[in-house]
Design an enzyme around this catalytic site. Structure first.
Site, mmCIF file in Angstrom:
data_model
loop_
_atom_site.group_PDB
_atom_site.id
_atom_site.type_symbol
_atom_site.label_atom_id
_atom_site.label_comp_id
_atom_site.label_asym_id
_atom_site.label_seq_id
_atom_site.Cartn_x
_atom_site.Cartn_y
_atom_site.Cartn_z
ATOM 1 N N HIS A 7 0.846 -1.193 0.000
ATOM 2 C CA HIS A 7 0.000 0.000 0.000
ATOM 3 C C HIS A 7 0.881 1.243 0.000
ATOM 4 O O HIS A 7 1.890 1.313 0.701
ATOM 5 C CB HIS A 7 -0.930 0.015 1.217
ATOM 6 C CG HIS A 7 -2.039 0.994 1.072
ATOM 7 N ND1 HIS A 7 -1.929 2.313 1.486
ATOM 8 C CD2 HIS A 7 -3.287 0.879 0.527
ATOM 9 C CE1 HIS A 7 -3.057 2.952 1.209
ATOM 10 N NE2 HIS A 7 -3.893 2.106 0.631
ATOM 11 N N HIS A 8 0.508 2.243 -0.813
ATOM 12 C CA HIS A 8 1.349 3.428 -1.007
ATOM 13 C C HIS A 8 1.552 4.220 0.280
ATOM 14 O O HIS A 8 2.497 5.007 0.400
ATOM 15 C CB HIS A 8 0.740 4.329 -2.086
ATOM 16 C CG HIS A 8 1.757 5.080 -2.890
ATOM 17 N ND1 HIS A 8 2.774 5.818 -2.317
ATOM 18 C CD2 HIS A 8 1.915 5.219 -4.236
ATOM 19 C CE1 HIS A 8 3.503 6.376 -3.269
ATOM 20 N NE2 HIS A 8 3.015 6.030 -4.438
ATOM 21 N N SER A 9 0.685 4.028 1.274
ATOM 22 C CA SER A 9 0.853 4.740 2.540
ATOM 23 C C SER A 9 2.119 4.308 3.265
ATOM 24 O O SER A 9 2.648 5.049 4.102
ATOM 25 C CB SER A 9 -0.363 4.502 3.442
ATOM 26 O OG SER A 9 -0.543 3.109 3.675
ATOM 27 N N ASN A 25 6.210 9.049 2.545
ATOM 28 C CA ASN A 25 5.810 9.671 1.285
ATOM 29 C C ASN A 25 6.225 11.128 1.281
ATOM 30 O O ASN A 25 5.418 12.041 1.486
ATOM 31 C CB ASN A 25 4.299 9.533 1.091
ATOM 32 C CG ASN A 25 3.892 8.118 0.758
ATOM 33 O OD1 ASN A 25 4.018 7.672 -0.379
ATOM 34 N ND2 ASN A 25 3.413 7.387 1.757
#
Length: 500
Positions: A160-162, A349
């Site tokens: 997951h990009h988180s 991120n």
């Protein structure tokens, strides 16, 4: 081989871990990480890794315990407890025990199937139709012992990009690998040279140039911020066969990739005194122009597909949401230091983004695509737009929540470029044939991702098949566009006057 049994998720145990965790462990997700949980931008990174040998699953599992599971993000839940004054009920990172059977999948595969490449492509596409439960750390690894046209086996990591962006995950991946030529040595990333600071000498003219540069940055930033706000409120891209409707972030994706020569890209780069990103943006502009010209031509009564015919509407507005790494510059020593172990790599991120306009037109001179990409890229570098979008997201999240801090849906595609290892590498003793990272869940029907590896450049497309039903044709256009641009460089005799 038998498929490994997947144990049921121990939800109650995870909840107990959440409640018993110390306050220090319960750090809230960053604003950008929270944006990647929004319904229309619930984004996952998917990394396809081809290997030159068969995968040994037990070796993989044993090494994962000593590397990936040492990193807090890969052994933490993203949990939300009862709202409290300190965190306001936000999602928090909460450490938990990891059962690898919930994360590592090793399906039984018929070794004699007729179309192994399509099997892998369908397998990846099916992963984009599902989500990872938030009751476990949000990653999984799929090991496919199947021989394809360019690998002996394939690993598919879904994250997951988180958890982290492409740059931080590439750094983490590098910490697990070693040079194929030296099993004890860490690989290196191609690092851009820092620009030399201007000399303090030079008198009034030098000071004037510095002042002009600073004023230019502020002016470009003002223009970009205004254009960004106009875009958010009402300026949509032209509706083309590549533009997806609202809600496209929730649709499944078809993911395909094509390998081209990095040496060809460098030849164009050096001949035109550009960057690798300038060249790949130029190649993409050329390819999208060819692709759309063909699509519009098929809609004409006379076919409109004759060689050289321009079927493109005038003044097409087509922009990419292009992501920019905001981390400070690291030299080779800094990269090596941070890659010594997975626990040294800081995930997250730390990215901003810019609205990058693409020129869609048929050009007589193929090098014009690179020239326009270089000019736009140079202007975007003289702007603080990426930093603005990052801090704007943080501010809007604090003041208004995630609804007003989402990624722009008005652009046509996402574009990203990540530098990979400069030499051939091994992962836990398995030599890597290629690396193909991309995303699904983004609010656009098309994402183009380029990543370098040794002497190769991999171009990865993530598409909504309802909008882009022929992604392999678009790959052909990208490959052909690079060839045409390279041939133009050679024909014009620019090879001998390049700048190293």
């Amino acid at each position: 081989m038998r498929t490994r049994a997947i144990k049921p998720i121990q939800t109650a145990k995870n909840v107990e871990n959440v409640l018993s965790s110390t306050d220090e462990e319960q750090q809230p997700l960053s604003p950008m990480a929270r944006m990647f949980h929004e319904p229309d931008s619930n984004v996952y990174i998917i990394i396809i890794i081809g290997f030159q040998t068969k995968i040994n699953p037990e070796v993989m599992r044993a090494n994962l315990r000593n590397t990936l599971l040492k990193h807090p993000r890969f052994c933490s839940l993203q949990a939300s407890s009862v709202p409290d004054e300190k965190y306001g009920g936000q999602l928090k990172w909460v450490r938990t025990e990891v059962d690898l059977d919930n994360h590592v999948k090793f399906p039984t595969i018929d070794p004699n199937m007729d179309f192994p490449d399509m099997y892998v492509e369908d397998y990846v596409s099916n992963l984009s139709k599902t989500k990872i439960s938030m009751s476990i750390p949000m990653w999984d690894l799929h090991l496919l012992n199947i021989k394809t046209s360019n690998a002996e086996s394939v690993g598919i990591l879904r994250v997951h990009h988180s958890i982290g962006d492409g740059t931080s995950l590439m750094s983490l991946f590098m910490s697990f690998t070693r040079k194929a030529s030296d099993p004890e040595a860490l690989p290196t990333l191609p690092i851009s040279k820092k620009q030399k600071p201007c000399s303090s000498r030079g008198g009034l003219l030098q000071h004037f140039i510095k002042l002009f540069s600073v004023l230019l940055i502020y002016w470009n930033t003002l223009v970009d911020v205004v254009m960004f706000l106009i875009t958010i409120f009402f300026l949509d891209d032209t509706k083309t066969p590549l533009k997806g409707p609202l809600g496209v972030g929730c649709t499944p994706r078809r993911i395909v990739h094509r390998t081209v020569s990095l040496e060809d890209v460098k030849l164009v780069k050096n001949a035109m005194n550009a960057t690798i990103n300038d060249v790949m943006v130029g190649v993409t502009q050329a390819a999208l122009s060819r692709y759309l010209n063909r699509k519009y031509g098929k809609n004409k009564k006379d076919g409109g597909v004759a060689e050289g015919n321009s079927n493109l509407p005038k003044n097409i507005r087509l922009r990419a949401t292009s992501f920019v790494n905001l981390r400070p510059y690291l030299g080779n020593e800094g990269v090596a230091e941070k890659s010594k172990s997975s626990s040294n790599v800081r995930l997250g991120n730390l990215i901003g983004y810019v609205l990058f306009p693409f020129t869609i037109a048929l050009r007589e001179d193929a090098l014009d695509y690179v020239r326009s990409a270089k000019a736009t890229g140079k202007r975007k570098k003289a702007s603080l737009e990426a930093i603005y979008t990052y801090f704007m997201a943080k501010t809007f999240l604090k003041l208004f929540g995630t609804k007003l801090a989402s990624f722009p849906t008005q652009t046509t595609l996402w574009f990203s470029n990540v530098a990979g290892p400069s030499e051939e590498i091994t992962l836990y003793g398995h030599q890597v044939a290629y690396i193909a990272p991309t995303c699904f869940g983004q609010p656009n029907a098309l994402m183009i991702h380029v990543v370098s590896y040794a002497n190769k450049m991999n171009i990865i497309l993530s598409v909504d098949e309802g909008i882009v039903p022929d992604p392999h044709q678009l790959c052909d256009d990208l490959e052909e566009s690079l060839k045409l641009i390279k041939d133009a460089v050679i024909y014009k005799g620019l090879v001998d006057c390049h700048v190293y």
